[in-house]
Each structure stands twice: as structure tokens, then as C-alpha cells.
Design an enzyme around this catalytic site. Structure first.
Site, short mmCIF file in Angstrom:
data_model
loop_
_atom_site.label_atom_id
_atom_site.label_comp_id
_atom_site.label_asym_id
_atom_site.label_seq_id
_atom_site.Cartn_x
_atom_site.Cartn_y
_atom_site.Cartn_z
N SER A 162 0.83 -1.20 0.00
CA SER A 162 0.00 0.00 0.00
C SER A 162 0.87 1.26 0.00
CB SER A 162 -0.97 -0.04 1.18
OG SER A 162 -1.96 0.96 1.07
N ASP A 258 -10.19 -3.96 -4.51
CA ASP A 258 -9.38 -2.90 -3.92
C ASP A 258 -9.51 -1.65 -4.79
OD1 ASP A 258 -7.39 -1.23 -2.91
OD2 ASP A 258 -5.80 -2.72 -3.02
N HIS A 288 -8.25 -4.85 -0.18
CA HIS A 288 -7.03 -4.14 0.18
C HIS A 288 -6.57 -4.55 1.58
CE1 HIS A 288 -4.13 -0.85 -0.22
NE2 HIS A 288 -4.30 -0.65 1.08
#
Length: 317
Positions: A162, A258, A288
Site C-alpha cells: 500500500s 481494492d 485491500h
């Protein structure tokens, strides 16, 4: 494919609790909730030779502050191992050495490499580019001191999930463009955020109801990059770099449900067009953050096994 049942259970539990840690209105509450979830998500990681906490000089040198790191050393007979810098996710605002400890342990054991996790400075207390500067400084420290921790300075990788994937990609670009270049063996980008200006189909499709929401993406961006103009800075949005040639090979992982899915895919396509060797996989049914959820999501361990394999392959090459 529909949402994976194990992910669906996590999404439903978060909704019943009033939202995921990523949706808290106060960043301090988000940090606390994110850390609390770690115990639920933690999974078996394999035996290691040692785990050591220490600090290294910050980007300003000996007088410019200290960066906490954690060094994971696998059981190995090699005199010098590849070294992976790991930058944790959390929107540049939350996350820590503890929140991703089990991921780092898994990668060190699975890839047979040293992992150096970096506790970079977080927003909003430390806005862009403070965290990135810490990651670059830590990578340089590893390159200069690899032998002292049992590593091979010729085999270094950067990795992150991320926001950490963003920092890994940006670090790779910064090292390529520096007068003091550091050749990297791999950039491992796990559902990375790579373009703050992007308007993608996955953000439209998955912006609500899958833990990471469009609102939380914007809230984290506001804390990290309150200056909207800075969002077009290639150091913040590596997708917007003038060119992407001469970057290390990439292994990019994304999740079907996501909002950041398409950013990772498009970045992989951009790298490939520039002649960079790229492997890309989108994990069906996943949300995610799933790679951190191995204690509850079976596919997370598959993804980490794939990531460890990519690191091992890059270092062996």
C-alpha cells in the site's frame, strides 16, 4: 469472481463494529485500531536466526535524527544474503514495525534473505517527503553496511504494501536518479498506491464497502500531502515520473476488490513499456490489506509465498 468468504467475514465484522481502522475520523484512533487488529491477523512465520531492533542515522546524518529499524535474519549457511528493505503500509499515517512484523518474518524465512523493516516518520506529524526521505536513507545505510549484518551489498531489494509500496517504488526511482546510484535486485509492490491524481475504474467500483474507501484514501492523502499541487510530484506519485527506464525488475500484487487495484496494474504496464521486467498478479476475491491477514485469510499466505519466491528468484539471479 465474488468476494472471498473469508474476506467477506472481515468486511462484515468491520461494518458491525462501525467501520474498519482505515475509516476512523481521528488518525490516533486509526493507529490504535490498526495495531489492535494485528493480533487477529498474525500467522505462523517460520524459524529465524535472530530479530534485532536498532536505530540508524536519519536523512540528515548523525545530527538529523534516528530511524528505528528491525532486522530479521533467517537461518542460513550463506556467508552473505540478499537484503530486503520493507516499508509498511498504512496510508503514510498508521502502521508500525509491529503491525507488519509477521509479514517481515514470513518473507525473511521464505526467501532466505535478511529483511530490514523501516519505521519511517508518519503524517500528519511528518508530512511528505519526510517518510520517503527516511526510506531512502535506510536503503543507503543498508547498501553501505550490508556486510556488517550478514548481507550482500550487491543484492538489495525494496518492498512494501500500500503506502509502503508507494515508498518502495519512489525509493527505486530516487536511487536511479541519484549521483550515488544503488542497483536494486527487485521492487516488490503489494497493492501499491502510485498516483494521487489517478481516476480509475477500480476506485469507482470498489470505493465503498471493502475496508479501504474512497473517503479514507482522500483523508490519508490530505494528511500526507495537504498541498494538493504536491500530489503531482513524481516523488509522491511514481506513475508520473518522466520516464521509467533503468528501474529494477518488479513483482506487483493487487487485489480484485481494492480501489487501488488499477493503479498497480497500470504501473506494471508503464514499467513494462519502459523495458522493465514485470510480473503482475491480481488476487481474485481479495480486498485491500489482505496480505496482512494470513491468520484469517488463506490466500494471504499464498500471496506472501509468491512474494518470497520473487525475492528468492531475484537474489539468486
Amino acid at each position: 469472481m465474488s468476494l472471498d468468504p473469508q474476506c467477506a467475514a472481515i468486511v462484515e465484522a468491520a461494518a458491525a463494529a462501525g467501520g474498519s481502522p482505515l475509516e476512523q475520523s481521528d488518525h490516533l484512533a486509526s493507529r490504535e485500531a490498526y495495531e489492535a487488529a494485528t493480533g487477529v491477523y498474525r500467522h505462523a512465520t517460520g524459524e529465524l536466526q535472530s530479530v534485532e531492533d536498532r536505530t540508524i542515522p536519519g536523512p540528515g546524518g548523525p545530527g538529523g535524527g534516528k530511524i528505528p529499524i528491525r532486522i530479521y535474519t533467517p537461518v542460513s549457511v550463506l556467508p552473505a544474503m540478499g537484503v530486503t528493505l520493507f516499508f509498511h503500509g498504512g496510508g503514510w499515517v498508521i502502521g508500525s514495525l509491529e503491525s507488519h512484523d509477521h509479514i517481515c518474518r514470513y518473507l525473511a524465512h521464505g526467501a532466505g534473505c535478511i529483511v530490514v523493516a523501516v519505521d519511517y516518520r508518519l503524517a500528519p506529524e511528518h508530512k511528505f517527503p519526510a517518510g520517503l526521505e527516511d526510506c531512502i536513507a535506510a536503503t543507503r545505510w543498508v547498501a553501505e553496511n550490508a556486510e556488517t549484518i550478514g548481507g550482500d551489498p550487491a543484492r538489495i531489494a525494496v518492498a512494501g504494501d500500500s503506502a509502503g509500496g508507494n515508498l518502495a517504488a519512489s525509493t527505486a526511482l530516487a536511487l536511479r536518479d541519484s549521483d550515488r546510484k544503488i542497483p536494486l535486485s527487485l521492487q516488490l509492490l503489494i497493492y501499491p498506491s502510485v498516483d494521487f491524481t489517478a481516476q480509475t475504474a477500480s476506485m469507482e467500483e470498489n470505493g465503498e464497502g471493502y475496508l479501504l474507501t474512497r473517503h479514507s484514501v482522500e483523508a490519508f492523502a490530505d494528511m500526507y500531502l495537504p498541498n494538493k499541487a504536491a500530489r503531482s510530484d513524481p516523488r509522491a506519485s511514481p506513475q508520473l515520473a518522466k520516464y521509467h527506464i533503468d528501474l529494477p525488475r518488479a513483482w506487483i500484487q493487487t487485489a480484485e476488490f481494492d480501489p487501488l487495484r488499477d493503479e498497480g496494474r497500470i504501473y506494471g504496464e508503464t514499467l513494462a513499456k519502459a523495458g522493465v521486467a514485470v510480473e503482475y498478479k491480481c488476487y481474485a476475491g481479495m480486498v485491500h490489506g489482505f496480505a496482512r491477514m494470513g491468520g484469517m485469510v488463506d490466500v494471504a499466505l499464498d500471496a506472501l509465498e509468491h512474494a518470497a519466491g520473487a525475492l528468492k528468484s531475484a537474489f539468486d539471479a
